[in-house]
Scaffold this motif. Structure first.
Motif, PDB file in Angstrom:
ATOM      1  N   UNK A  25       0.672  -1.134   0.130  1.00 51.32           N
ATOM      2  CA  UNK A  25       0.275   0.019   0.086  1.00 51.32           C
ATOM      3  C   UNK A  25       0.379   1.203  -0.034  1.00 51.32           C
ATOM      4  N   UNK A  26       1.936   1.514  -0.497  1.00 49.53           N
ATOM      5  CA  UNK A  26       2.956   2.270  -0.606  1.00 49.53           C
ATOM      6  C   UNK A  26       3.164   2.500  -1.775  1.00 49.53           C
ATOM      7  N   UNK A  27       3.935   3.215  -2.649  1.00 52.84           N
ATOM      8  CA  UNK A  27       4.468   4.054  -3.842  1.00 52.84           C
ATOM      9  C   UNK A  27       5.864   2.885  -3.990  1.00 52.84           C
ATOM     10  N   UNK A  28       6.067   3.171  -5.035  1.00 49.33           N
ATOM     11  CA  UNK A  28       7.898   2.437  -4.721  1.00 49.33           C
ATOM     12  C   UNK A  28       7.299   1.259  -7.067  1.00 49.33           C
ATOM     13  N   UNK A  29       8.259   0.493  -7.261  1.00 44.71           N
ATOM     14  CA  UNK A  29       9.037  -0.269  -6.382  1.00 44.71           C
ATOM     15  C   UNK A  29      10.456   1.143  -5.713  1.00 44.71           C
ATOM     16  N   UNK A  30      11.481   0.366  -5.142  1.00 43.93           N
ATOM     17  CA  UNK A  30      12.709   1.143  -4.476  1.00 43.93           C
ATOM     18  C   UNK A  30      13.878   0.361  -4.394  1.00 43.93           C
ATOM     19  N   UNK A  31      14.666   1.378  -4.978  1.00 46.35           N
ATOM     20  CA  UNK A  31      15.877   0.903  -5.298  1.00 46.35           C
ATOM     21  C   UNK A  31      17.189   0.585  -3.487  1.00 46.35           C
ATOM     22  N   UNK A  32      17.536  -0.526  -3.117  1.00 47.92           N
ATOM     23  CA  UNK A  32      18.089  -0.370  -1.914  1.00 47.92           C
ATOM     24  C   UNK A  32      19.438  -1.473  -1.473  1.00 47.92           C
ATOM     25  N   UNK A  33      19.980  -1.078  -0.848  1.00 39.77           N
ATOM     26  CA  UNK A  33      21.116  -1.364  -0.179  1.00 39.77           C
ATOM     27  C   UNK A  33      20.930  -2.570   1.216  1.00 39.77           C
ATOM     28  N   UNK A  34      20.961  -3.603   0.178  1.00 45.04           N
ATOM     29  CA  UNK A  34      20.427  -4.903   1.331  1.00 45.04           C
ATOM     30  C   UNK A  34      21.780  -6.004   1.835  1.00 45.04           C
ATOM     31  N   UNK A  35      21.797  -6.762   2.546  1.00 43.46           N
ATOM     32  CA  UNK A  35      22.472  -7.888   2.863  1.00 43.46           C
ATOM     33  C   UNK A  35      21.969  -8.608   3.406  1.00 43.46           C
ATOM     34  N   UNK A  36      22.271 -10.004   3.808  1.00 40.98           N
ATOM     35  CA  UNK A  36      21.573 -10.783   5.110  1.00 40.98           C
ATOM     36  C   UNK A  36      22.038 -11.384   5.709  1.00 40.98           C
ATOM     37  N   UNK A  37      21.688 -11.863   6.764  1.00 43.11           N
ATOM     38  CA  UNK A  37      22.154 -12.050   7.892  1.00 43.11           C
ATOM     39  C   UNK A  37      22.952 -13.413   8.591  1.00 43.11           C
ATOM     40  N   UNK A  38      23.302 -13.684   9.326  1.00 43.45           N
ATOM     41  CA  UNK A  38      23.519 -15.294   8.744  1.00 43.45           C
ATOM     42  C   UNK A  38      22.378 -16.359   8.927  1.00 43.45           C
ATOM     43  N   UNK A  39      21.376 -15.703  10.021  1.00 45.81           N
ATOM     44  CA  UNK A  39      20.400 -16.476   9.797  1.00 45.81           C
ATOM     45  C   UNK A  39      19.369 -16.145   8.456  1.00 45.81           C
ATOM     46  N   UNK A  40      19.832 -15.690   7.548  1.00 40.30           N
ATOM     47  CA  UNK A  40      19.145 -15.102   6.755  1.00 40.30           C
ATOM     48  C   UNK A  40      18.019 -14.203   6.642  1.00 40.30           C
ATOM     49  N   UNK A  41      18.166 -13.502   7.564  1.00 36.68           N
ATOM     50  CA  UNK A  41      17.393 -12.479   8.147  1.00 36.68           C
ATOM     51  C   UNK A  41      17.894 -11.555   7.214  1.00 36.68           C
ATOM     52  N   UNK A  42      16.993 -10.297   6.322  1.00 38.31           N
ATOM     53  CA  UNK A  42      17.348  -8.994   5.593  1.00 38.31           C
ATOM     54  C   UNK A  42      17.582  -7.856   6.255  1.00 38.31           C
ATOM     55  N   UNK A  43      18.199  -7.291   5.531  1.00 42.28           N
ATOM     56  CA  UNK A  43      19.001  -5.657   6.726  1.00 42.28           C
ATOM     57  C   UNK A  43      19.456  -4.929   5.874  1.00 42.28           C
ATOM     58  N   UNK A  44      18.542  -3.918   5.416  1.00 38.04           N
ATOM     59  CA  UNK A  44      18.346  -2.962   4.741  1.00 38.04           C
ATOM     60  C   UNK A  44      19.214  -1.138   5.588  1.00 38.04           C
ATOM     61  N   UNK A  45      19.731  -0.810   5.235  1.00 38.43           N
ATOM     62  CA  UNK A  45      20.424   0.296   5.254  1.00 38.43           C
ATOM     63  C   UNK A  45      19.971   1.129   3.992  1.00 38.43           C
ATOM     64  N   UNK A  46      19.445   1.706   5.015  1.00 40.47           N
ATOM     65  CA  UNK A  46      17.916   3.063   4.555  1.00 40.47           C
ATOM     66  C   UNK A  46      18.514   4.801   4.187  1.00 40.47           C
ATOM     67  N   UNK A  47      19.194   5.197   3.224  1.00 43.20           N
ATOM     68  CA  UNK A  47      18.807   6.397   3.929  1.00 43.20           C
ATOM     69  C   UNK A  47      17.700   7.396   4.391  1.00 43.20           C
ATOM     70  N   UNK A  48      18.363   8.650   5.849  1.00 35.99           N
ATOM     71  CA  UNK A  48      17.337   8.468   6.456  1.00 35.99           C
ATOM     72  C   UNK A  48      16.169   9.584   5.798  1.00 35.99           C
ATOM     73  N   UNK A  49      17.450  10.427   4.658  1.00 35.80           N
ATOM     74  CA  UNK A  49      16.462  11.506   3.928  1.00 35.80           C
ATOM     75  C   UNK A  49      16.331  10.603   2.410  1.00 35.80           C
ATOM     76  N   UNK A  50      15.737   9.641   2.181  1.00 43.03           N
ATOM     77  CA  UNK A  50      14.679   9.118   1.248  1.00 43.03           C
ATOM     78  C   UNK A  50      13.501   9.276   1.165  1.00 43.03           C
ATOM     79  N   UNK A  51      12.427   8.669   0.097  1.00 40.94           N
ATOM     80  CA  UNK A  51      11.102   8.061  -0.243  1.00 40.94           C
ATOM     81  C   UNK A  51      11.277   6.920   0.109  1.00 40.94           C
ATOM     82  N   UNK A  52      12.262   6.044   0.725  1.00 38.57           N
ATOM     83  CA  UNK A  52      12.044   4.730   1.031  1.00 38.57           C
ATOM     84  C   UNK A  52      11.873   4.442   2.564  1.00 38.57           C
ATOM     85  N   UNK A  53      12.504   5.460   2.916  1.00 41.79           N
ATOM     86  CA  UNK A  53      12.222   5.436   4.981  1.00 41.79           C
ATOM     87  C   UNK A  53      10.933   6.549   5.207  1.00 41.79           C
TER      88      UNK A  53
END
Length: 247
Positions: A25-53
């Motif tokens: 229910x939000x506009x998008x899609x958005x490009x994102x910088x991501x990785x997964x941790x050893x358990x497979x959880x997804x981490x997103x590094x998001x600029x504070x000033x951004x449409x994604x934030x």
């Protein structure tokens, strides 16, 4: 034997390939910088000033946001088959304090970016556990149980696959071609059967048979899955060293 759907998804979403996120229910899609941790959880590094934030900001009292990470494979060489596309979804939550610091270490293990030093100022870290995982390839979509996904491991060769393939082609092309011709029983020096390694993973090599554009492929399996680059070099030694192959 090749990688399982769960292993392919873990490999694709590990953080080495570009990702897009879709939010419910939000506009998008958005490009994102991501990785997964050893358990497979997804981490997103998001600029504070951004449409994604802004899109990740909870509304109506909710603490998390439904999200889908979409990652498309980028074949490492011309003529290489694609691993397809991975979709993983869950509910993203912003991290803070000790959780954010621990997650930043997991992020840096995959992508050691200096932007992690600006967490809480210019960047925020979000995380979600994978509640649904899907693998799409050639119009076939397979769902993978989240626990099976979490228990799988990304392929250790994927981050250096393009470099390894280029090294085989540029520095050991004649030896590799001769070895593959013998292995697959191909006619020597027949351009119609020219074998080339076009992909590799911990389980083996994908070999294209024929000239550029040929779609005939075969798989050369390793005796056992390799754990790292050093183990791969030992396995490939007979291929790139004719004397070892003869022995």
């Amino acid at each position: 034997m090749g990688p399982s759907p769960a292993e392919i998804i873990r490999t694709l979403v590990a953080g080495r390939l570009p990702g897009l996120v879709h939010l419910a229910h939000r506009p998008g899609p958005h490009h994102v910088r991501h990785v997964t941790d050893p358990e497979g959880r997804v981490l997103l590094l998001v600029p504070v000033v951004s449409d994604l934030a802004a899109a990740l900001r909870p509304v109506d009292g909710d603490e998390d946001v439904a999200i889908v990470l979409d990652v498309l494979d980028l074949p490492p060489a011309a003529g290489a088959p694609s691993l397809g596309r991975a979709w993983v979804s869950g509910w993203a939550v912003e991290l803070g304090g000790a959780e954010a610091r621990a997650a930043a270490q997991d992020f840096a293990a995959v992508e050691p970016t200096g932007d992690l030093l600006d967490l809480g100022r210019r960047f925020r870290l979000f995380r979600f556990e994978v509640a649904e995982a899907r693998w799409e390839r050639a119009d076939d979509v397979r769902r993978v149980d989240p626990d099976v996904y979490a228990g799988a491991e990304p392929d250790p060769l994927h981050p250096i696959e393009a470099e390894l393939l280029a090294d085989l082609a540029d520095h050991h092309g004649d030896e590799v071609s001769a070895y593959l011709r013998r292995h697959f029983g191909l006619v020597a020096d027949d351009p119609a059967d020219a074998p080339r390694v076009v992909r590799m993973d911990r389980y083996g090599l994908v070999v294209a048979l024929g000239g550029p554009g040929a779609r005939r492929r075969a798989r050369l399996a390793f005796p056992a899955p390799v754990a790292d680059h050093a183990e791969l070099v030992r396995l490939l030694h007979p291929m790139i060293c004719p004397r070892a192959a003869a022995g």
